[in-house]
Design a protein around this motif. Sequence first.
Motif, mmCIF file in Angstrom:
data_model
loop_
_atom_site.group_PDB
_atom_site.id
_atom_site.type_symbol
_atom_site.label_atom_id
_atom_site.label_comp_id
_atom_site.label_asym_id
_atom_site.label_seq_id
_atom_site.Cartn_x
_atom_site.Cartn_y
_atom_site.Cartn_z
ATOM 1 N N ARG A 69 -6.373 13.425 -17.587
ATOM 2 C CA ARG A 69 -6.598 12.959 -18.962
ATOM 3 C C ARG A 69 -7.700 13.790 -19.605
ATOM 4 O O ARG A 69 -8.774 13.982 -19.026
ATOM 5 C CB ARG A 69 -6.971 11.480 -18.955
ATOM 6 C CG ARG A 69 -7.276 10.912 -20.329
ATOM 7 C CD ARG A 69 -7.333 9.394 -20.283
ATOM 8 N NE ARG A 69 -6.015 8.810 -20.352
ATOM 9 C CZ ARG A 69 -5.696 7.617 -19.849
ATOM 10 N NH1 ARG A 69 -6.595 6.928 -19.185
ATOM 11 N NH2 ARG A 69 -4.479 7.138 -19.969
ATOM 12 N N PRO A 70 -7.464 14.304 -20.823
ATOM 13 C CA PRO A 70 -8.479 15.141 -21.475
ATOM 14 C C PRO A 70 -9.724 14.339 -21.835
ATOM 15 O O PRO A 70 -9.756 13.106 -21.721
ATOM 16 C CB PRO A 70 -7.759 15.648 -22.731
ATOM 17 C CG PRO A 70 -6.312 15.395 -22.506
ATOM 18 C CD PRO A 70 -6.234 14.210 -21.596
ATOM 19 N N THR A 71 -10.720 15.042 -22.316
ATOM 20 C CA THR A 71 -11.953 14.391 -22.738
ATOM 21 C C THR A 71 -11.702 13.555 -23.993
ATOM 22 O O THR A 71 -10.683 13.711 -24.677
ATOM 23 C CB THR A 71 -13.031 15.440 -23.041
ATOM 24 O OG1 THR A 71 -12.581 16.262 -24.136
ATOM 25 C CG2 THR A 71 -13.288 16.322 -21.824
ATOM 26 N N VAL A 72 -12.645 12.684 -24.283
ATOM 27 C CA VAL A 72 -12.523 11.844 -25.480
ATOM 28 C C VAL A 72 -12.455 12.715 -26.731
ATOM 29 O O VAL A 72 -11.683 12.438 -27.653
ATOM 30 C CB VAL A 72 -13.709 10.860 -25.549
ATOM 31 C CG1 VAL A 72 -13.722 10.123 -26.881
ATOM 32 C CG2 VAL A 72 -13.634 9.869 -24.403
ATOM 33 N N ALA B 146 0.823 -1.217 0.000
ATOM 34 C CA ALA B 146 0.000 0.000 0.000
ATOM 35 C C ALA B 146 0.855 1.266 0.000
ATOM 36 O O ALA B 146 0.586 2.217 -0.746
ATOM 37 C CB ALA B 146 -0.934 -0.006 1.201
ATOM 38 N N ALA B 147 1.914 1.288 0.806
ATOM 39 C CA ALA B 147 2.760 2.488 0.882
ATOM 40 C C ALA B 147 3.441 2.760 -0.447
ATOM 41 O O ALA B 147 3.496 3.904 -0.917
ATOM 42 C CB ALA B 147 3.796 2.326 1.988
ATOM 43 N N ARG B 148 3.966 1.710 -1.065
ATOM 44 C CA ARG B 148 4.623 1.878 -2.367
ATOM 45 C C ARG B 148 3.620 2.298 -3.436
ATOM 46 O O ARG B 148 3.931 3.104 -4.320
ATOM 47 C CB ARG B 148 5.294 0.570 -2.777
ATOM 48 C CG ARG B 148 6.425 0.142 -1.863
ATOM 49 C CD ARG B 148 7.619 1.044 -2.013
ATOM 50 N NE ARG B 148 8.760 0.562 -1.236
ATOM 51 C CZ ARG B 148 9.912 1.189 -1.153
ATOM 52 N NH1 ARG B 148 10.079 2.337 -1.779
ATOM 53 N NH2 ARG B 148 10.898 0.689 -0.420
ATOM 54 N N GLY B 149 2.420 1.748 -3.348
ATOM 55 C CA GLY B 149 1.398 2.122 -4.307
ATOM 56 C C GLY B 149 1.026 3.596 -4.205
ATOM 57 O O GLY B 149 0.838 4.266 -5.216
ATOM 58 N N ARG B 150 0.948 4.102 -2.972
ATOM 59 C CA ARG B 150 0.648 5.531 -2.801
ATOM 60 C C ARG B 150 1.784 6.385 -3.341
ATOM 61 O O ARG B 150 1.544 7.449 -3.921
ATOM 62 C CB ARG B 150 0.398 5.831 -1.319
ATOM 63 C CG ARG B 150 -0.946 5.331 -0.803
ATOM 64 C CD ARG B 150 -1.250 5.908 0.567
ATOM 65 N NE ARG B 150 -0.328 5.401 1.567
ATOM 66 C CZ ARG B 150 -0.537 4.320 2.308
ATOM 67 N NH1 ARG B 150 -1.653 3.618 2.124
ATOM 68 N NH2 ARG B 150 0.335 3.926 3.216
ATOM 69 N N LEU C 142 2.714 9.688 -10.308
ATOM 70 C CA LEU C 142 1.894 9.783 -11.512
ATOM 71 C C LEU C 142 1.090 11.076 -11.560
ATOM 72 O O LEU C 142 0.742 11.540 -12.652
ATOM 73 C CB LEU C 142 0.941 8.585 -11.592
ATOM 74 C CG LEU C 142 1.578 7.226 -11.861
ATOM 75 C CD1 LEU C 142 0.537 6.121 -11.770
ATOM 76 C CD2 LEU C 142 2.252 7.206 -13.227
ATOM 77 N N HIS C 143 0.795 11.654 -10.398
ATOM 78 C CA HIS C 143 0.012 12.888 -10.349
ATOM 79 C C HIS C 143 0.870 14.109 -10.035
ATOM 80 O O HIS C 143 0.338 15.184 -9.756
ATOM 81 C CB HIS C 143 -1.112 12.769 -9.319
ATOM 82 C CG HIS C 143 -2.198 11.830 -9.747
ATOM 83 N ND1 HIS C 143 -2.102 10.467 -9.563
ATOM 84 C CD2 HIS C 143 -3.382 12.048 -10.372
ATOM 85 C CE1 HIS C 143 -3.200 9.885 -10.038
ATOM 86 N NE2 HIS C 143 -3.988 10.820 -10.533
ATOM 87 N N SER C 144 2.180 13.967 -10.096
ATOM 88 C CA SER C 144 3.078 15.085 -9.842
ATOM 89 C C SER C 144 3.075 16.039 -11.039
ATOM 90 O O SER C 144 2.718 15.648 -12.163
ATOM 91 C CB SER C 144 4.495 14.573 -9.582
ATOM 92 O OG SER C 144 5.009 13.942 -10.744
ATOM 93 N N PRO C 145 3.467 17.304 -10.825
ATOM 94 C CA PRO C 145 3.497 18.261 -11.947
ATOM 95 C C PRO C 145 4.341 17.804 -13.139
ATOM 96 O O PRO C 145 3.902 17.943 -14.286
ATOM 97 C CB PRO C 145 4.066 19.534 -11.293
ATOM 98 C CG PRO C 145 3.657 19.418 -9.860
ATOM 99 C CD PRO C 145 3.726 17.968 -9.528
ATOM 100 N N PRO C 146 5.549 17.238 -12.954
ATOM 101 C CA PRO C 146 6.292 16.764 -14.135
ATOM 102 C C PRO C 146 5.537 15.683 -14.900
ATOM 103 O O PRO C 146 5.548 15.673 -16.144
ATOM 104 C CB PRO C 146 7.592 16.217 -13.530
ATOM 105 C CG PRO C 146 7.743 16.926 -12.233
ATOM 106 C CD PRO C 146 6.363 17.112 -11.720
ATOM 107 N N ALA C 147 4.882 14.770 -14.179
ATOM 108 C CA ALA C 147 4.126 13.717 -14.859
ATOM 109 C C ALA C 147 2.955 14.305 -15.633
ATOM 110 O O ALA C 147 2.619 13.844 -16.731
ATOM 111 C CB ALA C 147 3.629 12.681 -13.851
ATOM 112 N N ARG C 148 2.323 15.323 -15.079
ATOM 113 C CA ARG C 148 1.216 15.971 -15.777
ATOM 114 C C ARG C 148 1.680 16.619 -17.077
ATOM 115 O O ARG C 148 0.975 16.589 -18.091
ATOM 116 C CB ARG C 148 0.562 17.021 -14.876
ATOM 117 C CG ARG C 148 -0.196 16.431 -13.697
ATOM 118 C CD ARG C 148 -0.733 17.530 -12.783
ATOM 119 N NE ARG C 148 -1.414 16.975 -11.634
ATOM 120 C CZ ARG C 148 -2.705 16.645 -11.603
ATOM 121 N NH1 ARG C 148 -3.438 16.828 -12.685
ATOM 122 N NH2 ARG C 148 -3.247 16.141 -10.519
#
Length: 283
Positions: A186-189, A108-112, A118-124
Amino acid sequence: MHDRGHGAGSSLEWLLPALGMLAVAGAYLLLVRRVRRRNPIQGWSRWRTGWFLCGNFLLGGALLPPVAPFAYEDFRGHMAQHMLIGMYAPLALVLAAPITLLLRTLPAARGRQLTTVLHSPPARVIAHPAVALALSTGSLALLYFTPLYNATMDSPVAHWLLHAHFLLSGCLFAYVIAGPDPAPSRPTVRARLVYLGVAIAAHAVISQMMYGGFWVDIHTPIPQVQAGAEIMYYGGDIAELLLAAALVATWRPEPPRRAATREPSREVTTPAGVPASEPTGSG
């Protein structure tokens, strides 16, 4: 035609990528087994496992004989290799949902931690469709309309770096457009279809310019360049249609937002502007 006297046909050159792909496939299958042990009821989709093995097979077909030696000697082989590494294999690998598989097997800790990354600014930024489009499709103009392609063919290290770029940028674009894995913002379809349409148009323009010989800097016979442009034109169209089909197949409608049920308060305001309670209507 390029001289590949450094030993392109040596067994070691083909053995290393083969072992690498076998190791990656084994790791994926090991994670699938772990998921099924933890949750036998839900398990893991065999379709996803099949997509991953298919992607590995396509990648192996591109990096191993007979395609790889042909790509060293003939531009048509290079373009077929490019299609496999940069478009077909990435789509299959992305449909295998490797990030979801990893999240379901990590503690669980590694998954978080992975979710935070994945939700960090560079990833975005990296996962934005415009960035993915520039890296996957925009780089083709830089490759074929500058001396870069000839430089990669004269250097084994640069050639393998080019393979890595094709694979990673292709996976990124497929992931952003139609990946079943979670993605930041993620943008819209509709927006993703627009970016996919831009990619289709860009592929068509680049391949037509290559066929006509406009601004092309490729040191290889003209018939090979034209045949390679045709492979890029038709092969790219098929791959992008498959990507559009994957987008439709993986699309899930967003749940409707719950409308606010609270009605606006009906307050009686005194001349002084102070809210007063409504009359009860009694008496």
